[in-house]
Write an enzyme that holds these catalytic residues in place. Structure first.
Site: not given
Ligand code: AMP
Length: 285
Positions: A158, A42
């Protein structure tokens, strides 16, 4: 850092920044949508936003409509105080943390459905998931009116859904995709990694190993999807405690399977480590 709970407050702030805070050059507002339980993945999106936008909004919202009835909505990790501290340290200008009632007012019936795209990859086993994602991201774009919105390649299906939604609805927001952030041993960071015991975490490494195997084969000249999938499944077979849900080679825009990988083709896997469902992918070069 400002904290907003309502769409009206966020929209008012966003419009004020654009009007007063800008010099008219370059993007004003960057939006980073998240479900909280923030980690370095994030933070990489926040950094990308701050690098190109004058103001960064981070949203924290565990969106109920993207969880199935038997999924982990109730136990999804929530860490509001820690998330606020991390967001502040990372230089977020405004944090948007609405209630479920604020995002879905009583009687709300309007949804955003991306058609067939919503039933591919994760959408196969999670019916309605991408409808929930498209709906909440549309609401966030309408609330924050950002110039750019930042998403992780980690959730590659997504990304395809959001690109389609934003294109179909003619949002003015540019969708920016940032690389997957991994732990040193290769595990893609995920809020759901918190569910893993040390033993399960070690087993979970098989996802990134399988993805890397496919990338290695492509680097050696292999292009056939069937060969890439077979090689990845062989890697998974060495970790029988992990149950593969899918290993697919797809076009990143349509999420439809392809027979021959070309630059930009997506190799994606989903697998269960005990009761935890994890995903990983690579864009083949
Ligand atoms: P989430 O809170 O899991 O819904 O993720 C929020 C955002 O953070 C989404 O756009 C995810 O794709 C991104 N995200 C989650 N994990 C990672 C990661 N390991 N590397 C880069 N972006 C991430």
């Amino acid at each position: 850092m400002e904290i907003f709970r309502t769409v009206a407050e966020l929209r008012e702030w966003s419009r004020r920044q654009r009007k007063d805070g800008g010099n008219g050059i370059g993007p004003s507002i960057g939006l980073v949508p998240t479900m909280g339980a923030l980690h370095a993945g994030h933070v990489s999106l926040i950094r990308a936003s701050r690098a190109s936008c004058r103001f960064t909004v981070l949203s924290l919202f565990v969106n109920p409509t993207q969880f199935g009835p038997k999924e982990d909505f109730a136990r999804y990790p929530r860490a509001f105080e820690a998330d606020c501290a991390l967001a502040r340290d990372a230089g977020v200008d405004a944090l948007f943390a609405p209630s479920v009632e604020e995002m879905y007012p009583a009687g709300a019936a309007t949804i955003v459905d991306v058609g067939d795209l919503g039933s591919r990859l994760d959408g196969q086993s999670r019916p309605g998931h991408f409808r929930g994602v498209a709906t909440v991201v549309a609401k966030l774009l309408i609330a924050a009116e950002p110039d750019r919105a930042f998403f992780g390649q980690k959730d590659a299906a997504q990304v395809a859904v959001i690109r389609r939604m934003a294109g179909d609805l003619r949002f003015a927001t540019e969708i920016v995709v940032c690389p997957t952030v991994r732990d040193a041993d290769g595990l893609a960071l995920s809020s759901r990694n918190a569910y893993l015991s040390p033993a399960a975490r070690a087993q979970a490494l098989v996802l990134s190993r399988a993805v890397r195997r496919a990338e290695e084969l492509v680097a050696q000249g292999e292009r056939r999807a069937s060969a890439l999938i077979a090689a990845a499944r062989e890697v998974f077979a060495a970790e029988p405690a992990v149950r593969v849900e899918y290993a697919e080679v797809v076009d990143w825009a349509t999420l439809e399977p392809v027979e021959i990988a070309t630059p930009g083709t997506l190799f994606a896997v989903a697998a269960w480590v005990g009761a935890t469902r994890l995903i990983d992918n690579a864009v083949l070069r």
